[in-house]
Design an enzyme around this catalytic site. Sequence first.
Site, mmCIF file in Angstrom:
data_model
loop_
_atom_site.group_PDB
_atom_site.id
_atom_site.type_symbol
_atom_site.label_atom_id
_atom_site.label_comp_id
_atom_site.label_asym_id
_atom_site.label_seq_id
_atom_site.Cartn_x
_atom_site.Cartn_y
_atom_site.Cartn_z
ATOM 1 N N HIS A 153 0.837 -1.204 0.000
ATOM 2 C CA HIS A 153 0.000 0.000 0.000
ATOM 3 C C HIS A 153 0.874 1.257 0.000
ATOM 4 C CE1 HIS A 153 -3.250 -2.577 2.132
ATOM 5 N NE2 HIS A 153 -3.692 -2.314 0.920
ATOM 6 N N SER B 21 -3.184 -8.188 2.602
ATOM 7 C CA SER B 21 -3.460 -7.938 4.025
ATOM 8 C C SER B 21 -3.924 -9.217 4.709
ATOM 9 C CB SER B 21 -4.520 -6.841 4.177
ATOM 10 O OG SER B 21 -4.008 -5.605 3.748
ATOM 11 N N ARG C 206 -1.983 -5.844 -8.464
ATOM 12 C CA ARG C 206 -0.815 -6.684 -8.188
ATOM 13 C C ARG C 206 -0.639 -7.778 -9.226
ATOM 14 N NH1 ARG C 206 -3.028 -8.003 -2.359
ATOM 15 N NH2 ARG C 206 -4.798 -8.175 -3.752
ATOM 16 N N LYS D 152 -16.158 -6.750 5.000
ATOM 17 C CA LYS D 152 -15.208 -7.607 5.722
ATOM 18 C C LYS D 152 -15.183 -7.236 7.215
ATOM 19 C CE LYS D 152 -12.371 -7.060 1.606
ATOM 20 N NZ LYS D 152 -11.216 -6.314 1.085
HETATM 21 O O1 PNS Z 1 -8.757 -2.492 0.113
HETATM 22 P P1 PNS Z 1 -10.001 -2.991 -0.531
HETATM 23 O O2 PNS Z 1 -10.813 -3.826 0.449
HETATM 24 O O3 PNS Z 1 -9.767 -3.725 -1.821
HETATM 25 O O4 PNS Z 1 -10.884 -1.695 -0.885
HETATM 26 C C1 PNS Z 1 -12.152 -1.813 -1.466
HETATM 27 C C2 PNS Z 1 -12.910 -0.475 -1.391
HETATM 28 C C3 PNS Z 1 -13.039 -0.033 0.057
HETATM 29 C C4 PNS Z 1 -12.186 0.572 -2.173
HETATM 30 C C5 PNS Z 1 -14.331 -0.731 -1.999
HETATM 31 O O5 PNS Z 1 -14.952 -1.783 -1.326
HETATM 32 C C6 PNS Z 1 -15.210 0.507 -1.927
HETATM 33 O O6 PNS Z 1 -15.074 1.403 -2.708
HETATM 34 N N1 PNS Z 1 -16.129 0.549 -0.934
HETATM 35 C C7 PNS Z 1 -17.028 1.658 -0.737
HETATM 36 C C8 PNS Z 1 -18.453 1.321 -1.169
HETATM 37 C C9 PNS Z 1 -18.636 1.511 -2.664
HETATM 38 O O7 PNS Z 1 -18.453 2.582 -3.201
HETATM 39 N N2 PNS Z 1 -19.027 0.406 -3.323
HETATM 40 C C10 PNS Z 1 -19.272 0.400 -4.763
HETATM 41 C C11 PNS Z 1 -17.970 0.538 -5.564
HETATM 42 S S1 PNS Z 1 -17.882 -0.666 -6.703
#
Ligand code: PNS
Length: 165
Positions: free
Chosen positions: A18, A129, A91, A42
């Site tokens: 990150h 993670s 990645r 999660k």
């Molecule tokens: O580190 P991660 O878990 O891959 O991050 C995922 C994240 C938090 C960026 C994604 O789940 C997100 O944008 N969540 C907010 C809710 C949202 O906007 N959902 C629709 C987007 S597709």
Amino acid sequence: MPKIAVYPGSFDPPTNGHLDVVRRAAKLAGTLYVAVATNTTKEPLFSVEERFALLEKITAGIPNVKVDRFDGLLIDYARTVGASAIFRGLRAVSDFEYEFQMALTNRRLNNEVETLFLMPSQDYSYLSSNIIKEVGRLGGDLSPFVPPEVAELMKRKHSGKGPGK
Ligand code: PNS
């Protein structure tokens, strides 16, 4: 290149991968908001406050980075801070499908915000993670995977001592 951009994630916990993406994205954006999602599906190991504090510590040396948190839709948050781009790390091919779905969903919701993908250094491209959490839970050496502040807090958590103890 974007004047304002967002690098969102769960950051549970923030890893060296990150941080590598933060450094790369911060070179490209005027201001980079590193934004912790507070309502992911999660079950997190670290509280939002812990993740926020860790990100503040590990990005302290990068002047155009602001650590923030958001609730609700990422695209709404991006609009609130005036961002024209969302950075995501890519990645491996296995990341692609989920990232593709997210990027196109976000584009449907707001066509003005572009999703830009950055590849972390190959030194970190295998890091996740979830695997790091398992290594921490089972008492492995975390130093190759996360910044020292993160390793320290993980050790405290697993030894049953609270963050302040
Ligand atoms: O580190 P991660 O878990 O891959 O991050 C995922 C994240 C938090 C960026 C994604 O789940 C997100 O944008 N969540 C907010 C809710 C949202 O906007 N959902 C629709 C987007 S597709």
